[in-house]
Scaffold this motif. Structure first.
Motif, PDB file in Angstrom:
ATOM      1  N   HIS A 158       0.851  -1.188   0.000  1.00 42.03           N
ATOM      2  CA  HIS A 158       0.000   0.000   0.000  1.00 42.03           C
ATOM      3  C   HIS A 158       0.886   1.237   0.000  1.00 42.03           C
ATOM      4  CE1 HIS A 158      -4.140  -1.391   0.346  1.00 42.03           C
ATOM      5  NE2 HIS A 158      -3.647  -2.414   1.027  1.00 42.03           N
ATOM      6  N   ALA A 159       0.402   2.284  -0.660  1.00 40.62           N
ATOM      7  CA  ALA A 159       1.143   3.539  -0.755  1.00 40.62           C
ATOM      8  C   ALA A 159       0.139   4.681  -0.856  1.00 40.62           C
ATOM      9  CB  ALA A 159       2.057   3.521  -1.976  1.00 40.62           C
ATOM     10  N   ASN A 160       0.648   5.892  -0.761  1.00 38.87           N
ATOM     11  CA  ASN A 160      -0.166   7.089  -0.974  1.00 38.87           C
ATOM     12  C   ASN A 160      -0.216   7.392  -2.469  1.00 38.87           C
ATOM     13  OD1 ASN A 160      -0.388   8.127   1.981  1.00 38.87           O
ATOM     14  ND2 ASN A 160       1.799   7.763   1.694  1.00 38.87           N
ATOM     15  N   TRP A 161      -1.423   7.623  -2.987  1.00 38.23           N
ATOM     16  CA  TRP A 161      -1.618   8.017  -4.384  1.00 38.23           C
ATOM     17  C   TRP A 161      -2.066   9.477  -4.376  1.00 38.23           C
ATOM     18  CZ3 TRP A 161      -1.880   4.519  -8.847  1.00 38.23           C
ATOM     19  CH2 TRP A 161      -1.441   3.228  -8.535  1.00 38.23           C
ATOM     20  N   ALA A 162      -1.215  10.362  -4.889  1.00 36.99           N
ATOM     21  CA  ALA A 162      -1.448  11.808  -4.774  1.00 36.99           C
ATOM     22  C   ALA A 162      -1.643  12.434  -6.152  1.00 36.99           C
ATOM     23  CB  ALA A 162      -0.278  12.470  -4.056  1.00 36.99           C
ATOM     24  N   PHE A 163      -2.714  13.189  -6.309  1.00 43.15           N
ATOM     25  CA  PHE A 163      -3.032  13.894  -7.547  1.00 43.15           C
ATOM     26  C   PHE A 163      -3.040  15.391  -7.245  1.00 43.15           C
ATOM     27  CE2 PHE A 163      -4.950   9.739  -7.525  1.00 43.15           C
ATOM     28  CZ  PHE A 163      -4.745   9.241  -8.805  1.00 43.15           C
ATOM     29  N   ASP A 164      -2.389  16.186  -8.109  1.00 41.40           N
ATOM     30  CA  ASP A 164      -2.253  17.606  -7.782  1.00 41.40           C
ATOM     31  C   ASP A 164      -3.316  18.496  -8.413  1.00 41.40           C
ATOM     32  OD1 ASP A 164      -1.408  17.693 -10.412  1.00 41.40           O
ATOM     33  OD2 ASP A 164       0.517  18.667  -9.990  1.00 41.40           O
ATOM     34  N   GLN A 165      -4.224  17.918  -9.210  1.00 42.33           N
ATOM     35  CA  GLN A 165      -5.323  18.672  -9.812  1.00 42.33           C
ATOM     36  C   GLN A 165      -6.562  17.787  -9.866  1.00 42.33           C
ATOM     37  OE1 GLN A 165      -5.260  21.883 -10.726  1.00 42.33           O
ATOM     38  NE2 GLN A 165      -3.066  22.138 -10.314  1.00 42.33           N
ATOM     39  N   PRO A 166      -7.753  18.377  -9.735  1.00 39.20           N
ATOM     40  CA  PRO A 166      -8.964  17.581  -9.951  1.00 39.20           C
ATOM     41  C   PRO A 166      -9.143  17.271 -11.423  1.00 39.20           C
ATOM     42  CG  PRO A 166      -9.543  19.886  -9.602  1.00 39.20           C
ATOM     43  CD  PRO A 166      -8.053  19.785  -9.386  1.00 39.20           C
ATOM     44  N   GLY A 167      -9.947  16.244 -11.695  1.00 39.18           N
ATOM     45  CA  GLY A 167     -10.216  15.858 -13.074  1.00 39.18           C
ATOM     46  C   GLY A 167     -10.043  14.370 -13.263  1.00 39.18           C
ATOM     47  N   THR A 168     -10.058  13.932 -14.508  1.00 43.44           N
ATOM     48  CA  THR A 168      -9.975  12.518 -14.844  1.00 43.44           C
ATOM     49  C   THR A 168      -8.591  12.182 -15.370  1.00 43.44           C
ATOM     50  OG1 THR A 168     -12.339  12.443 -15.359  1.00 43.44           O
ATOM     51  CG2 THR A 168     -10.969  10.657 -16.218  1.00 43.44           C
ATOM     52  N   TYR A 169      -8.005  11.121 -14.823  1.00 45.91           N
ATOM     53  CA  TYR A 169      -6.662  10.676 -15.175  1.00 45.91           C
ATOM     54  C   TYR A 169      -6.717   9.268 -15.755  1.00 45.91           C
ATOM     55  CZ  TYR A 169      -4.807  14.385 -12.095  1.00 45.91           C
ATOM     56  OH  TYR A 169      -4.498  15.586 -11.498  1.00 45.91           O
ATOM     57  N   THR A 170      -5.886   9.014 -16.751  1.00 42.84           N
ATOM     58  CA  THR A 170      -5.648   7.670 -17.236  1.00 42.84           C
ATOM     59  C   THR A 170      -4.190   7.335 -16.947  1.00 42.84           C
ATOM     60  OG1 THR A 170      -7.295   7.861 -18.998  1.00 42.84           O
ATOM     61  CG2 THR A 170      -5.641   6.131 -19.223  1.00 42.84           C
ATOM     62  N   VAL A 171      -3.974   6.293 -16.147  1.00 41.58           N
ATOM     63  CA  VAL A 171      -2.638   5.876 -15.743  1.00 41.58           C
ATOM     64  C   VAL A 171      -2.331   4.577 -16.471  1.00 41.58           C
ATOM     65  CG1 VAL A 171      -1.145   5.276 -13.810  1.00 41.58           C
ATOM     66  CG2 VAL A 171      -2.980   6.969 -13.492  1.00 41.58           C
ATOM     67  N   LYS A 172      -1.328   4.606 -17.340  1.00 43.09           N
ATOM     68  CA  LYS A 172      -0.983   3.451 -18.159  1.00 43.09           C
ATOM     69  C   LYS A 172       0.146   2.675 -17.469  1.00 43.09           C
ATOM     70  CE  LYS A 172      -2.243   5.800 -22.451  1.00 43.09           C
ATOM     71  NZ  LYS A 172      -3.314   4.865 -22.871  1.00 43.09           N
ATOM     72  N   VAL A 173      -0.090   1.396 -17.205  1.00 46.43           N
ATOM     73  CA  VAL A 173       0.891   0.579 -16.495  1.00 46.43           C
ATOM     74  C   VAL A 173       1.065  -0.772 -17.184  1.00 46.43           C
ATOM     75  CG1 VAL A 173       0.433   1.664 -14.259  1.00 46.43           C
ATOM     76  CG2 VAL A 173      -0.824  -0.390 -14.903  1.00 46.43           C
ATOM     77  N   LYS A 174       2.239  -1.382 -16.987  1.00 47.64           N
ATOM     78  CA  LYS A 174       2.477  -2.743 -17.442  1.00 47.64           C
ATOM     79  C   LYS A 174       3.416  -3.428 -16.457  1.00 47.64           C
ATOM     80  CE  LYS A 174       6.418  -1.806 -20.506  1.00 47.64           C
ATOM     81  NZ  LYS A 174       6.937  -1.949 -21.887  1.00 47.64           N
ATOM     82  N   ALA A 175       3.449  -4.750 -16.498  1.00 43.84           N
ATOM     83  CA  ALA A 175       4.322  -5.547 -15.637  1.00 43.84           C
ATOM     84  C   ALA A 175       5.295  -6.333 -16.503  1.00 43.84           C
ATOM     85  CB  ALA A 175       3.503  -6.503 -14.779  1.00 43.84           C
ATOM     86  N   THR A 176       6.540  -6.433 -16.038  1.00 41.69           N
ATOM     87  CA  THR A 176       7.560  -7.218 -16.738  1.00 41.69           C
ATOM     88  C   THR A 176       8.320  -8.065 -15.732  1.00 41.69           C
ATOM     89  OG1 THR A 176       9.163  -5.410 -16.585  1.00 41.69           O
ATOM     90  CG2 THR A 176       7.861  -5.538 -18.599  1.00 41.69           C
ATOM     91  N   ALA A 177       8.906  -9.157 -16.226  1.00 46.62           N
ATOM     92  CA  ALA A 177       9.723 -10.040 -15.390  1.00 46.62           C
ATOM     93  C   ALA A 177      10.569 -10.913 -16.298  1.00 46.62           C
ATOM     94  CB  ALA A 177       8.842 -10.904 -14.483  1.00 46.62           C
ATOM     95  N   ARG A 178      11.589 -11.553 -15.703  1.00 47.16           N
ATOM     96  CA  ARG A 178      12.439 -12.482 -16.445  1.00 47.16           C
ATOM     97  C   ARG A 178      12.246 -13.884 -15.870  1.00 47.16           C
ATOM     98  NH1 ARG A 178      16.258 -11.450 -19.969  1.00 47.16           N
ATOM     99  NH2 ARG A 178      16.447  -9.267 -19.305  1.00 47.16           N
ATOM    100  N   LEU A 179      11.964 -14.839 -16.744  1.00 48.00           N
ATOM    101  CA  LEU A 179      11.724 -16.211 -16.313  1.00 48.00           C
ATOM    102  C   LEU A 179      13.036 -16.892 -15.920  1.00 48.00           C
ATOM    103  CD1 LEU A 179       9.190 -17.312 -19.060  1.00 48.00           C
ATOM    104  CD2 LEU A 179       8.668 -16.754 -16.673  1.00 48.00           C
ATOM    105  N   VAL A 180      13.020 -17.569 -14.777  1.00 50.22           N
ATOM    106  CA  VAL A 180      14.204 -18.285 -14.316  1.00 50.22           C
ATOM    107  C   VAL A 180      14.551 -19.421 -15.266  1.00 50.22           C
ATOM    108  CG1 VAL A 180      15.094 -19.778 -12.493  1.00 50.22           C
ATOM    109  CG2 VAL A 180      13.892 -17.670 -11.894  1.00 50.22           C
TER     110      VAL A 180
END
Length: 221
Positions: free
Chosen positions: A180-202
């Motif tokens: 868990h962490a703090n999620w801070a936005f500095d302006q009101p409005g609608t945001y789209t946050v683009k994320v992806k996950a990566t890893a290396r297989l053993v």
């Protein structure tokens, strides 16, 4: 505990309405196309590995039992009660000038607000190099900036993501963990946050990546 045989739940408007009917109106409502989550615990990023592929879902625990949702089916609401001001401590300068408004979904649970987590609880040890996956914030589209940070025992910030100083930003996540962490936005409005996950297989040394998904947040003034 969550079942290890979960599959992503595709939620249409009718199914969402059925789920919502069992929940308090302030915690969850349905729109024509998305479930709006406004209070309670939700893993906004839930990383899984199935059939040789990394996947990112949203694990919604505002309902009982919890369900897995597609990110495109969810809108995360940052309510007016999340509004506060940037501390005078210079360590928080990444949020803006001291005293200006900022909207924060907090690291510690506030039952009136959404409590967003990052989860790798379904990932098994020994599959990925270093038993870690990397969550990359690819881009933030919206009226302002997003910062994700934790605070230590004396209240000093550890910045995980700061779109204000450029993206992409990467967060290393241990498998079988929950953050868990703090999620801070500095302006009101609608945001789209683009994320992806990566890893290396053993086993093969191959680097694998999830699809980039969109997390949508609506910050109320």
């Amino acid at each position: 505990m969550r079942s290890t045989s979960r599959s992503l739940l595709v939620v249409g408007a009718i199914a969402a309405a059925v789920v919502v009917s069992a929940m308090p109106a302030q915690a969850q409502v349905a729109t024509a196309s998305r479930v709006v989550l406004a209070a309670g615990h939700v893993d906004v990023v839930d990383v899984e590995y199935e059939d040789g592929a990394l996947e990112i879902g949203v694990h919604d625990e505002t309902v009982e039992p919890g369900v897995e949702r597609e990110p495109d089916d969810v809108l995360f609401k940052v309510k007016r009660e999340a509004q506060t001001t940037v501390p005078a401590d210079p360590a928080f300068g990444f949020l803006g000038a001291a005293g200006v408004p900022v909207w924060i979904l907090p690291e510690a649970q506030n039952e009136s607000l959404l409590w967003p987590g990052l989860s790798t609880e379904e990932l098994e040890a020994g599959v990925f190099s270093g038993d870690t996956v990397t969550l990359t914030l690819v881009r933030v589209v919206g009226p302002g900036q997003l910062a994700v940070f934790t605070e230590d025992a004396v209240g000093q910030p550890n910045v995980l993501v700061d779109s204000g100083d450029g993206t992409p930003d990467a967060i290393g996540l241990s498998v079988g963990d929950h953050l868990h962490a703090n999620w801070a936005f500095d302006q009101p409005g609608t945001y789209t946050v683009k994320v992806k996950a990566t890893a290396r297989l053993v086993a093969s040394g191959q680097r694998i990546s999830s699809e980039t998904v969109n997390l949508r947040f609506a910050v109320k003034p």
